[in-house]
Design a protein around this motif. Sequence first.
Motif, short mmCIF file in Angstrom:
data_model
loop_
_atom_site.label_atom_id
_atom_site.label_comp_id
_atom_site.label_asym_id
_atom_site.label_seq_id
_atom_site.Cartn_x
_atom_site.Cartn_y
_atom_site.Cartn_z
N TRP A 1 36.82 13.70 -18.84
CA TRP A 1 35.98 12.71 -19.52
C TRP A 1 34.58 12.56 -18.91
CZ3 TRP A 1 41.19 11.13 -18.34
CH2 TRP A 1 42.06 11.37 -19.40
N LYS A 2 33.97 13.73 -18.67
CA LYS A 2 32.57 13.75 -18.25
C LYS A 2 31.68 13.79 -19.49
CE LYS A 2 33.34 14.24 -13.73
NZ LYS A 2 34.80 14.18 -13.70
N SER B 1 39.75 11.29 -12.80
CA SER B 1 38.43 11.47 -12.19
C SER B 1 37.80 12.81 -12.58
CB SER B 1 38.53 11.37 -10.67
OG SER B 1 39.35 12.40 -10.15
N SER C 1 37.25 18.07 -22.49
CA SER C 1 38.36 18.02 -21.54
C SER C 1 39.51 18.85 -22.11
CB SER C 1 38.81 16.57 -21.32
OG SER C 1 37.75 15.78 -20.83
N ARG D 1 34.12 24.04 -15.47
CA ARG D 1 34.71 23.69 -14.18
C ARG D 1 36.23 23.64 -14.32
NH1 ARG D 1 30.87 25.38 -12.85
NH2 ARG D 1 29.06 24.52 -11.78
N THR E 1 36.95 21.61 -17.75
CA THR E 1 35.93 20.93 -18.56
C THR E 1 34.91 21.98 -19.00
OG1 THR E 1 34.63 20.35 -16.59
CG2 THR E 1 36.23 18.73 -17.37
#
Length: 467
Positions: A374-375, A371, A380, A116, A398
């Motif tokens: 950091w998924k 936001s 990242s 993404r 990401t």
Amino acid sequence: MSVADLQRLVHRATPRVEDVRAPDRTDFIRREHGHLPLREVVDALDALEFSATSFLRQFKEVSVAQEPQQPEFNDEEACVLSEKGRLERYAAKPVAPEKSDDTCVHQLHRLLEGTRVFCPRLPSDIPKGETQAEEWASNPASDWKEVAADEKTKGGNAFKEKNFRRAIDHYTRAIRASPKEAELHTLHSNRSAARMQVAEAEAALADARLCVQLAPSWPKGRFREGTALRQLGRFDEAISAFLHGQRLEPDNKDWEKEVAKTQELHEATPASQVQQLIMHLLPDILATWLRAADAGGVLQLQVNGHLHDLGVCKWRRLREGAQPGKAQIRYAFLEKKGYLANLAANLQSPIEAIAVLDLEGNAIKIPDVSSFFWKPDFASVHIDIKDAKGSMKAILATVPIEDGLKRFIQKPKDPDPPKASIESVLTLQSRSGFPKSYPRYLGFQMFPGDLNFPVIDLLRDAPSKAG
């Protein structure tokens, strides 16, 4: 580039043991083939003239299960084998039971599909939608044929005179006068063409879709659909429409031209160039990420090169008479706290080497970054690269991290500690983007070329500077 090329690449990437005949033709040599590394797969795709976008589109057609071909022996070869008591045929067997989607080619497809980008959004992230109400007459008048024919003729005359608004009005009256069982597909096709001329691509697409619905075997409907989708920037869908038309009309060479034209336009967009850049750099990005082994950090790349050079396929640049893009790249891995501290300081006091705007010229905002990054199970990645005007712009991405990814990544050999003074190196870094916090790891690369990472390991080389 073709689906068959991808199928052969998958076979080449599948771990297996092969028995092949020795040069003296009397014995077998057993050869083991393991997983292809990600760098080799990426380079192979470029050699086969795939882009990131064409790979993503065509790989969906690759068969999930593929049987290796068994070559036939002639009579002379069979006799030689028989004399030696070796009647077994050529074999290509998995080293161990493998999933059908367990090659590096499949892994690359999942990586690119799962990536993404904050800005510009990739085509798969852009919402789509077009609607067109059915306008034909449920209770047509007795003279509907005459009315429809007259309005269609007037619409055609208006189109020839380039009065496209009037042409749209006439085609609309013809549609509304006709019942569904009439040849409405031609009227929707004509109105779609007129709407394209007045920059109403969404309405033109809706007409084209109705045309396809009413006459699915009529090639021109697919042409209208493809041209409208291309105008809307929905290039993958446009190519699919043109390919569908080609299947309906295989002898018409114009379909190939439309596909090639659309693919080239697709690859020229910033979103596609970002996708291509990420595919180029994925083997090195993932090698550095796995070396750092800290999901809470950020990998920051400072690319001393232009997106319009590095975001274009090498094979396309060579075809156009240009050299493949080259760049110096700095790889830095920072913990979350240090990355945000540096970002805040650079936003407050910008320097030329670091981007404070995204590719669309919007200011980077820390809440947006927090936001987006950091998924869970994603790397990242922050990339600074030059735009067409030579200004540094930021790409935030990401990248999915799966279990088992390490087997496809060639682990780079750790370079020796720097011979120069660590203090002088770190001082230089503080002036070029790291004003508040030093990277935990720092490395460099001349791209294309070998990655040197980490050149500096803060805990190894300057523990007093580590947070």
